[in-house]
Write a protein that holds these residues in place. Sequence first.
Motif, PDB file in Angstrom:
ATOM      1  N   UNK A  15     -22.332  41.009  17.557  1.00  0.00           N
ATOM      2  CA  UNK A  15     -23.587  41.848  18.473  1.00  0.00           C
ATOM      3  C   UNK A  15     -22.579  42.694  19.699  1.00  0.00           C
ATOM      4  N   UNK A  16     -21.402  42.446  19.629  1.00  0.00           N
ATOM      5  CA  UNK A  16     -20.399  43.054  20.078  1.00  0.00           C
ATOM      6  C   UNK A  16     -20.474  44.441  20.927  1.00  0.00           C
ATOM      7  N   UNK A  17     -20.515  45.621  19.473  1.00  0.00           N
ATOM      8  CA  UNK A  17     -20.513  46.887  20.542  1.00  0.00           C
ATOM      9  C   UNK A  17     -22.778  47.252  20.757  1.00  0.00           C
ATOM     10  N   UNK A  18     -23.751  46.574  19.672  1.00  0.00           N
ATOM     11  CA  UNK A  18     -24.079  46.559  20.184  1.00  0.00           C
ATOM     12  C   UNK A  18     -25.353  45.677  21.628  1.00  0.00           C
ATOM     13  N   UNK A  19     -24.929  44.635  21.655  1.00  0.00           N
ATOM     14  CA  UNK A  19     -25.820  44.046  22.271  1.00  0.00           C
ATOM     15  C   UNK A  19     -25.495  43.547  23.878  1.00  0.00           C
TER      16      UNK A  19
ATOM     17  N   UNK B  31     -22.260  44.507  29.063  1.00  0.00           N
ATOM     18  CA  UNK B  31     -20.931  44.030  29.593  1.00  0.00           C
ATOM     19  C   UNK B  31     -19.554  44.206  28.696  1.00  0.00           C
ATOM     20  N   UNK B  32     -19.943  44.216  27.372  1.00  0.00           N
ATOM     21  CA  UNK B  32     -18.974  44.637  26.399  1.00  0.00           C
ATOM     22  C   UNK B  32     -18.264  46.070  26.982  1.00  0.00           C
ATOM     23  N   UNK B  33     -18.865  46.703  27.085  1.00  0.00           N
ATOM     24  CA  UNK B  33     -18.768  48.452  27.022  1.00  0.00           C
ATOM     25  C   UNK B  33     -17.108  48.158  28.347  1.00  0.00           C
ATOM     26  N   UNK B  34     -17.708  47.605  29.526  1.00  0.00           N
ATOM     27  CA  UNK B  34     -16.699  47.550  30.593  1.00  0.00           C
ATOM     28  C   UNK B  34     -15.540  46.770  30.675  1.00  0.00           C
ATOM     29  N   UNK B  35     -15.786  45.735  30.109  1.00  0.00           N
ATOM     30  CA  UNK B  35     -14.576  44.935  29.334  1.00  0.00           C
ATOM     31  C   UNK B  35     -13.484  45.018  28.504  1.00  0.00           C
ATOM     32  N   UNK B  36     -14.636  46.328  27.254  1.00  0.00           N
ATOM     33  CA  UNK B  36     -13.535  46.748  26.643  1.00  0.00           C
ATOM     34  C   UNK B  36     -12.878  48.023  27.596  1.00  0.00           C
TER      35      UNK B  36
ATOM     36  N   UNK C  53     -21.218  35.664  26.409  1.00  0.00           N
ATOM     37  CA  UNK C  53     -20.136  36.809  26.988  1.00  0.00           C
ATOM     38  C   UNK C  53     -19.690  35.758  28.215  1.00  0.00           C
ATOM     39  N   UNK C  54     -19.720  34.409  28.449  1.00  0.00           N
ATOM     40  CA  UNK C  54     -18.544  34.186  29.221  1.00  0.00           C
ATOM     41  C   UNK C  54     -17.367  33.543  28.474  1.00  0.00           C
ATOM     42  N   UNK C  55     -17.936  33.202  27.178  1.00  0.00           N
ATOM     43  CA  UNK C  55     -17.044  32.335  26.602  1.00  0.00           C
ATOM     44  C   UNK C  55     -15.813  33.674  26.220  1.00  0.00           C
ATOM     45  N   UNK C  56     -16.320  34.507  25.533  1.00  0.00           N
ATOM     46  CA  UNK C  56     -15.411  36.442  25.909  1.00  0.00           C
ATOM     47  C   UNK C  56     -14.505  36.415  27.214  1.00  0.00           C
ATOM     48  N   UNK C  57     -15.187  35.858  28.190  1.00  0.00           N
ATOM     49  CA  UNK C  57     -14.473  36.399  29.303  1.00  0.00           C
ATOM     50  C   UNK C  57     -13.508  34.879  29.278  1.00  0.00           C
ATOM     51  N   UNK C  58     -13.892  33.841  29.291  1.00  0.00           N
ATOM     52  CA  UNK C  58     -12.998  33.006  29.425  1.00  0.00           C
ATOM     53  C   UNK C  58     -11.993  33.305  28.443  1.00  0.00           C
ATOM     54  N   UNK C  59     -11.398  33.678  27.140  1.00  0.00           N
ATOM     55  CA  UNK C  59     -11.333  33.977  26.286  1.00  0.00           C
ATOM     56  C   UNK C  59     -10.119  34.796  26.939  1.00  0.00           C
ATOM     57  N   UNK C  60     -10.149  35.663  27.441  1.00  0.00           N
ATOM     58  CA  UNK C  60      -9.705  36.910  28.243  1.00  0.00           C
ATOM     59  C   UNK C  60      -9.115  36.714  29.377  1.00  0.00           C
ATOM     60  N   UNK C  61      -9.206  35.722  30.089  1.00  0.00           N
ATOM     61  CA  UNK C  61      -8.290  35.489  31.287  1.00  0.00           C
ATOM     62  C   UNK C  61      -7.707  34.218  30.301  1.00  0.00           C
TER      63      UNK C  61
END
Length: 267
Positions: A57-61, A64-69, A141-149
């Motif tokens: 999903x990351x690239x298409x779905x 927010x991922x664009x900003x995170x990237x 997404x929340x999970x990915x942000x948590x991982x980033x943190x």
Amino acid sequence: MINKLHPRYPQSYLTHFINDFTKEQITLLFETISKINEEPEQADNKLYFWNLCAKFMLDTFLDDIKYLKSDIYDLCNITAEYTGKSRLHFLDNIRKSFYMGMVFNCGSGISIGEAENSKIFVSSPLGNDEIIDCVYTDTILEFIYYEFHTVLKNNLPIKLCKNCNLPFVPKGRVDSLYCERTVPGLKDKCSVVGANNTYKSNLSDTETEFYAARRRYNTRVSRNPLLKTEFEVWKIKTKEKLTAYRNGKISADEFKNWFMDDEWTKI
Ligand SMILES: [Zn+2]
């Protein structure tokens, strides 16, 4: 099933979700879903399923991922001046406040076992009922942000892979130059491709020519098995010659004349 597990994803999302995937990806997802249905208690299967979803999903779905990237790319270029979470100072004020205002639903839970290939999620081996810190997330997404943190908090380095140019958190040595992703279209991981490239760039031109000649002979021998014994003899001599060349006992020209001489293949 996705809807049941994650009520924030409405049915209409699911159609979108499927539309963006290739047939192979959908097959893989459905295989995993049926495994989960067969053994609902197997946490491993569920983790694998969400891993796959996140990957596809990351690239298409998710926009927010664009900003995170882009934030992650910015953080790859960071200087030693900022470490840990202070690396957020490196981002513009809007993004910095966005991360600083984030709240996660943290608590305690039973360990689900050791996370494979992860430096971020450290957990205990399967089968023990240890109670550990955990986070409850409703969306990927929340999970990915948590991982980033978590990466920032634990002061893990974020680097750009010298092969695929994508950001990564080194799994082993902090000074790793290459990530562990499989290079698209190839069988090997960046770390393997990278190691080979370094090896090749360290070789002298003469050695590169030598290895090319050896490959040519190898092809000839595979077409003509009568040459096999001769080739084995040649390979033994090769070792001596290569060592002699590397130690400066014979010149590059001498070595080259020797390995380019293909008289032995003409029996
Ligand atoms: Zn890479």
